[in-house]
Write a protein that holds these residues in place. Structure first.
Motif, PDB file in Angstrom:
ATOM      1  N   VAL A 119       0.827  -1.230  -0.146  1.00 44.52           N
ATOM      2  CA  VAL A 119       0.046   0.063   0.009  1.00 44.52           C
ATOM      3  C   VAL A 119       0.851   1.307   0.022  1.00 44.52           C
ATOM      4  CG1 VAL A 119      -1.945   1.259   1.206  1.00 44.52           C
ATOM      5  CG2 VAL A 119      -1.744  -1.250   1.078  1.00 44.52           C
ATOM      6  N   GLN A 120       2.090   1.275   0.523  1.00 48.83           N
ATOM      7  CA  GLN A 120       2.754   2.664   0.897  1.00 48.83           C
ATOM      8  C   GLN A 120       3.274   3.007  -0.801  1.00 48.83           C
ATOM      9  OE1 GLN A 120       5.922   2.735   3.964  1.00 48.83           O
ATOM     10  NE2 GLN A 120       7.205   3.540   2.649  1.00 48.83           N
ATOM     11  N   PRO A 121       3.717   2.147  -1.331  1.00 48.87           N
ATOM     12  CA  PRO A 121       4.330   2.658  -2.702  1.00 48.87           C
ATOM     13  C   PRO A 121       3.182   3.391  -3.440  1.00 48.87           C
ATOM     14  CG  PRO A 121       5.442   0.613  -2.419  1.00 48.87           C
ATOM     15  CD  PRO A 121       4.035   0.765  -1.178  1.00 48.87           C
ATOM     16  N   MET A 122       1.846   2.979  -3.176  1.00 51.23           N
ATOM     17  CA  MET A 122       0.628   3.284  -4.126  1.00 51.23           C
ATOM     18  C   MET A 122       0.497   4.715  -3.529  1.00 51.23           C
ATOM     19  SD  MET A 122      -1.936   0.214  -4.732  1.00 51.23           S
ATOM     20  CE  MET A 122      -2.064  -0.373  -3.145  1.00 51.23           C
ATOM     21  N   TYR A 123       0.601   4.714  -2.196  1.00 49.07           N
ATOM     22  CA  TYR A 123       0.020   6.062  -1.540  1.00 49.07           C
ATOM     23  C   TYR A 123       1.008   6.875  -1.754  1.00 49.07           C
ATOM     24  CZ  TYR A 123      -1.077   9.130   2.342  1.00 49.07           C
ATOM     25  OH  TYR A 123      -1.415  10.378   2.885  1.00 49.07           O
ATOM     26  N   PHE A 124       2.468   6.519  -1.954  1.00 53.03           N
ATOM     27  CA  PHE A 124       3.417   7.616  -2.350  1.00 53.03           C
ATOM     28  C   PHE A 124       3.136   8.131  -3.837  1.00 53.03           C
ATOM     29  CE2 PHE A 124       6.994   6.565   0.780  1.00 53.03           C
ATOM     30  CZ  PHE A 124       6.185   7.132   2.177  1.00 53.03           C
ATOM     31  N   GLY A 125       3.020   7.149  -4.813  1.00 47.80           N
ATOM     32  CA  GLY A 125       2.876   7.421  -6.069  1.00 47.80           C
ATOM     33  C   GLY A 125       1.627   8.457  -6.313  1.00 47.80           C
ATOM     34  N   GLU A 126       0.607   8.330  -5.352  1.00 50.13           N
ATOM     35  CA  GLU A 126      -0.688   8.951  -6.112  1.00 50.13           C
ATOM     36  C   GLU A 126      -0.817  10.547  -5.051  1.00 50.13           C
ATOM     37  OE1 GLU A 126      -3.874   6.692  -4.702  1.00 50.13           O
ATOM     38  OE2 GLU A 126      -3.661   5.239  -6.371  1.00 50.13           O
ATOM     39  N   SER A 127       0.320  10.475  -4.088  1.00 47.63           N
ATOM     40  CA  SER A 127       0.300  11.845  -3.406  1.00 47.63           C
ATOM     41  C   SER A 127       1.328  12.867  -3.615  1.00 47.63           C
ATOM     42  CB  SER A 127       0.387  11.405  -1.709  1.00 47.63           C
ATOM     43  OG  SER A 127      -0.726  10.460  -1.206  1.00 47.63           O
ATOM     44  N   ALA A 128       2.532  12.311  -4.233  1.00 47.49           N
ATOM     45  CA  ALA A 128       3.658  13.097  -4.494  1.00 47.49           C
ATOM     46  C   ALA A 128       3.436  13.903  -5.954  1.00 47.49           C
ATOM     47  CB  ALA A 128       4.738  12.360  -4.679  1.00 47.49           C
ATOM     48  N   PRO A 129       3.881  14.967  -6.018  1.00 47.24           N
ATOM     49  CA  PRO A 129       3.796  15.665  -7.453  1.00 47.24           C
ATOM     50  C   PRO A 129       4.633  14.912  -8.485  1.00 47.24           C
ATOM     51  CG  PRO A 129       5.474  16.898  -5.923  1.00 47.24           C
ATOM     52  CD  PRO A 129       4.542  15.793  -4.854  1.00 47.24           C
ATOM     53  N   LYS A 130       4.205  15.121  -9.574  1.00 44.53           N
ATOM     54  CA  LYS A 130       4.796  14.385 -10.630  1.00 44.53           C
ATOM     55  C   LYS A 130       6.071  14.565 -10.992  1.00 44.53           C
ATOM     56  CE  LYS A 130       0.490  14.865 -13.559  1.00 44.53           C
ATOM     57  NZ  LYS A 130       0.045  15.380 -15.004  1.00 44.53           N
ATOM     58  N   HIS A 131       7.014  15.556 -10.758  1.00 43.34           N
ATOM     59  CA  HIS A 131       8.366  15.573 -10.873  1.00 43.34           C
ATOM     60  C   HIS A 131       9.115  15.034  -9.687  1.00 43.34           C
ATOM     61  CE1 HIS A 131       7.617  18.866  -7.962  1.00 43.34           C
ATOM     62  NE2 HIS A 131       8.822  18.863  -7.834  1.00 43.34           N
ATOM     63  N   LEU A 132       8.287  14.448  -8.759  1.00 43.46           N
ATOM     64  CA  LEU A 132       9.110  13.792  -7.712  1.00 43.46           C
ATOM     65  C   LEU A 132       8.547  12.327  -7.419  1.00 43.46           C
ATOM     66  CD1 LEU A 132       9.458  16.642  -4.861  1.00 43.46           C
ATOM     67  CD2 LEU A 132      11.092  15.574  -6.619  1.00 43.46           C
ATOM     68  N   ARG A 133       7.627  11.904  -8.139  1.00 46.96           N
ATOM     69  CA  ARG A 133       6.922  10.758  -7.840  1.00 46.96           C
ATOM     70  C   ARG A 133       7.602   9.379  -7.926  1.00 46.96           C
ATOM     71  NH1 ARG A 133       1.301  10.915 -11.374  1.00 46.96           N
ATOM     72  NH2 ARG A 133       1.186  12.665  -9.300  1.00 46.96           N
ATOM     73  N   GLY A 134       8.613   9.601  -8.977  1.00 47.80           N
ATOM     74  CA  GLY A 134       9.422   8.308  -8.872  1.00 47.80           C
ATOM     75  C   GLY A 134      10.466   8.211  -7.787  1.00 47.80           C
ATOM     76  N   ALA A 135      11.223   9.383  -7.456  1.00 48.24           N
ATOM     77  CA  ALA A 135      12.065   9.120  -6.181  1.00 48.24           C
ATOM     78  C   ALA A 135      11.203   8.975  -4.962  1.00 48.24           C
ATOM     79  CB  ALA A 135      12.829  10.713  -6.073  1.00 48.24           C
ATOM     80  N   ILE A 136      10.008   9.467  -4.738  1.00 51.32           N
ATOM     81  CA  ILE A 136       9.227   9.280  -3.543  1.00 51.32           C
ATOM     82  C   ILE A 136       8.898   7.804  -3.304  1.00 51.32           C
ATOM     83  CG2 ILE A 136       7.141   9.951  -2.380  1.00 51.32           C
ATOM     84  CD1 ILE A 136       7.679  12.865  -2.886  1.00 51.32           C
ATOM     85  N   SER A 137       8.201   7.217  -4.620  1.00 52.02           N
ATOM     86  CA  SER A 137       8.147   5.732  -4.455  1.00 52.02           C
ATOM     87  C   SER A 137       9.170   5.007  -4.183  1.00 52.02           C
ATOM     88  CB  SER A 137       7.380   5.513  -6.073  1.00 52.02           C
ATOM     89  OG  SER A 137       6.321   6.357  -6.114  1.00 52.02           O
TER      90      SER A 137
END
Length: 224
Positions: A143-161
């Protein structure tokens, strides 16, 4: 106002808060509980033997103690498998954030069982504790990677995931450091502290629960 303008564009502070709170209560648990069982091996094996001796006046052979200990360690993976299976239905039913919040129930229940197992003279409580903590880890890892991917801004989505893996590694390091005999047993001489090792991580977990539940509920769902 200036404050609302910052929030409406996604405050970096709120983003850091989201990552820290979700990860401390998420994949950090997985790494920590992978490593934490190494330190108290001898003490828990002794506890298992003492329990059998008190209950049935029967002392286990070394291979029998090793078998019970193997079950205690490996059943964490079985709990993780169960958690991974129910993660999907839980996210559909409750959503990503509420699923992470409800996941606290498994960890807190497991921590309570581990903490009280010594007083109850029950190694079965340790086994059940590992199952519940394994379920917690299985849900978090999905669940956590999904939550990160949906909550983070697009330009940081990969790094945060990908930060989920970083917190898993940090959890392993934390488990090894906390379990060092020199640190733990020197500071608590003569004290049975192995049960505390399983419950130590529940303290930041509670903090993560409140951070995720109050700060992010208002801000992230409105502005991200």
């Amino acid at each position: 106002s200036k404050k609302n303008l910052v929030l409406s564009h996604g405050s970096p502070l709120i983003l850091v808060l989201m990552v820290a709170s979700a990860a401390i209560g998420g994949t950090l648990q997985y790494g920590y509980n992978l490593a934490i069982m190494n330190a108290p091996t001898t003490y828990i094996q002794t506890f298992i033997n003492e329990t059998f001796l008190q209950r049935w006046d029967f002392q286990l052979e070394d291979y029998q103690v090793t078998l019970v200990w193997t079950i205690i360690v490996s059943i964490f993976s079985l709990g993780g498998f169960a958690g991974a299976l129910i993660a999907g239905p839980m996210t559909i039913r409750f959503g990503r954030k509420k699923c992470l919040l409800l996941n606290n129930i498994f960890l807190m229940s497991g921590a309570l069982l581990a903490l009280t197992s010594r007083a109850a003279r029950s190694f079965e409580m340790i086994i059940l504790s590992r199952v519940l903590i394994g379920i917690n880890a299985g849900i978090s890892m999905n669940v956590q990677p999904m939550y990160f991917g949906e909550s983070a801004p697009k330009h940081l989505r990969g790094a945060i995931s990908l930060s989920s893996a970083v917190f898993t590694a940090f959890g392993v390091v934390l488990g090894q450091v906390v379990g060092l005999r020199y640190i733990v047993y020197k500071n608590f001489p003569g004290c049975e502290v192995w049960a505390l090792l399983e419950t130590f991580i529940s303290v930041p977990r509670k903090a993560a629960k409140f951070m995720l539940g109050f700060s992010l509920q208002f801000v992230l769902l409105r502005f991200y």
